[in-house]
Design an enzyme around this catalytic site. Structure first.
Site, mmCIF file in Angstrom:
data_model
loop_
_atom_site.group_PDB
_atom_site.id
_atom_site.type_symbol
_atom_site.label_atom_id
_atom_site.label_comp_id
_atom_site.label_asym_id
_atom_site.label_seq_id
_atom_site.Cartn_x
_atom_site.Cartn_y
_atom_site.Cartn_z
ATOM 1 N N GLU A 305 0.784 -1.082 0.201
ATOM 2 C CA GLU A 305 0.012 -0.105 0.090
ATOM 3 C C GLU A 305 0.886 1.378 0.177
ATOM 4 O OE1 GLU A 305 -3.464 2.500 2.670
ATOM 5 O OE2 GLU A 305 -2.592 0.567 3.175
ATOM 6 N N CYS A 340 -3.516 8.320 4.235
ATOM 7 C CA CYS A 340 -3.412 7.814 2.676
ATOM 8 C C CYS A 340 -4.794 8.530 1.830
ATOM 9 C CB CYS A 340 -3.165 6.459 2.683
ATOM 10 S SG CYS A 340 -1.709 5.711 3.198
#
Length: 499
Positions: A305, A340
């Site tokens: 990620e 994020c």
């Protein structure tokens, strides 16, 4: 939101001197009669550690808490004092970590045929951890740890703790065992059947970032442990003391000490361990640069990620103005934009501008302040770097500063970190057709900043009342740029905004 005062910091004496009481007002207070309970496992006290009394962290390897020959000092993100001492583990000290990881076979510490009682063990551990985290003194302890290392508002810090606690609640009892459920299918002739089971990798590695120092590594490491893997954990050194305290709580609640290892230190040291031990799978959350190196070093045996550039698109139907403004402000500036999912760019139909959305967003941004940590230090961009990026955007023809754009004042945040006001810059959509401008606009700034642009029906190819949700639905003049840069819209708001 709970109300917390700076009273507990008076005990720190010299610690208060370089930090205004307003800067610390957002940090919660809890009377530490609870200290007796925490002393059974906690090795630090976020109420008392300071430059004169720094917290001390340790590595965990093969069930033993250890130190290293060198130590690394972490500056307090609010005042720069050296408030945490970490083992600065060097590459010549990694033999024990390599041996510990390699001691786990590829069929894991448990699997459906070996030591299945350990599934029940981890259900019990989860139940006990959740019970501990429901205690006010324990929840406050972790929320303060989060605030001390990665400053964010009390609501945000406590929210991280609550998400983590609910995860442990969800996997209490038999839920870990049920998670390992397999399948069985009949064959196509007599005596044949097909059966599948969930199988561990065995030795694995986990690398987690700074911005959610409890939630991200906690959920990831427990998932590895549930299925019988042995994880080696490395968390960004600025916040790694948080996951260390969770490990100590896990041990207190019955997790075998040898089930997982924890290494503090540089990424170079972690990389050396991985190259030598060759974990069978690695889970990485962090930058694209490191992700690409890991993918090569581990020959593709990675789950990644990495960096994210997030779009918000407001369609032409204006409704729920106050909610949309609040949600937009949260998406952009909660955790000082260090997440994020942080909003990086907002495509706003002209109807929203006419309705006064920008005025509402500016008003909301102005309420964020260092005193309650609704705005705070940025740990990966310096103030000068963020301001330089903002000035480059302002050089684009037609660009203008909507709000912010100035350094925070009245603080002692060290120069190695960033501290700017919540900021938004308007850049005309037509200007983004220039590849250099598009690259500049789509640069992710991991801080309290985003780009705003405006469109109307004619420019966007007659989209009507339907906001685009996929790259393919964007106007033709932006499709090529999106494909080339890898950016993508992750959020679309119309009559019923939900993100």
């Amino acid at each position: 939101m709970l109300s917390y005062g700076p009273s507990l910091w008076h005990a720190a004496g010299s610690f208060l001197a370089p930090v205004s009481s307003q800067c610390l007002a957002g940090l919660g207070t809890t009377a530490y009669a609870s200290g007796r309970r925490l002393s059974n496992w906690a090795s630090v006290d976020p109420d008392s550690w300071s430059g004169s009394h720094p917290a001390v962290a340790q590595n965990l390897v093969a069930g033993r808490w250890t130190s290293s020959a060198r130590t690394k000092t972490i500056p307090d993100p609010l005042n720069g004092e050296p408030f945490v001492q970490l083992p600065d583990t060097q590459v010549n000290e990694v033999d024990h970590f390599v041996q510990s990881l390699q001691s786990c076979p590829k069929h894991g510490l448990h699997n459906p045929f070996k030591n299945p009682e350990r599934y029940v063990l981890y259900g019990s551990v989860c139940a006990k951890v959740a019970e501990e985290m429901r205690k006010p003194e324990v929840s406050s302890f972790f929320a303060k740890l989060i605030q001390r290392t990665s400053p964010k508002s009390w609501t945000q810090a406590m929210g991280e703790l609550i998400v983590t606690r609910k995860f442990f609640e969800n996997f209490s009892g038999d839920q870990v065992r049920f998670l390992a459920r397999g399948f069985s299918n009949p064959g196509d002739h007599m005596g044949q059947t097909s059966q599948g089971v969930r199988w561990p990798y065995g030795p694995v590695a986990l690398i987690a970032p700074f911005n959610f120092p409890l939630e991200i590594p906690a959920l990831q490491v427990m998932g590895a442990l549930f299925m019988g893997n042995k994880p080696l954990v490395h968390v960004d050194h600025r916040v790694s003391i948080v996951i260390e305290q969770l490990f100590r709580l896990l041990h207190h609640c019955g997790m075998p000490r040898t089930d997982a290892d924890l290494v503090h230190g540089s990424g170079m040291t972690m990389n050396e361990i991985m190259l030598r031990a060759q974990p069978r799978s690695t889970l990485f959350t962090g930058s694209q640069r490191v992700a690409e190196k890991l993918a090569a070093d581990m020959k593709g045996k990675v789950y990644l990620e990495d960096a994210g550039f997030d779009w918000k698109i407001l369609g032409p139907d204006v409704t729920d103005m106050d909610y949309v403004a609040w949600q937009t402000d949260q998406d952009a500036y909660a955790c000082s934009g260090q997440k994020c999912s942080a909003q990086s760019i907002m495509f706003m139909h002209s109807n929203w501008k006419k309705a006064g959305l920008l005025d509402k967003l500016k008003a909301l941004a102005s309420t964020r302040q260092l005193s309650d940590l609704t705005i705070g230090p940025v740990l990966t961009w310096t103030t000068s770097a963020m301001l330089e990026h903002i000035n480059k955007l302002l050089d684009v023809p037609g660009a203008k500063l909507l709000w912010g754009g100035q350094p925070l004042t009245g603080h002692n945040i060290p120069e190695c970190y960033g501290a700017i006001q919540p900021t938004a810059v308007f850049v005309p959509l037509k200007a983004m057709k220039d590849p250099q401008v598009f690259e500049l606009v789509t640069t992710e700034v991991f801080g309290p900043f985003y780009v705003v642009t405006e469109y109307d029906g004619e420019l966007w190819g007659g989209l009507g009342g339907v906001p685009p949700t996929r790259k393919e639905e964007l106007a033709p003049d932006l499709q090529q740029e999106c494909s080339a840069s890898g950016t993508h819209p992750t959020c679309a708001l119309a009559a019923s905004p939900c993100c």
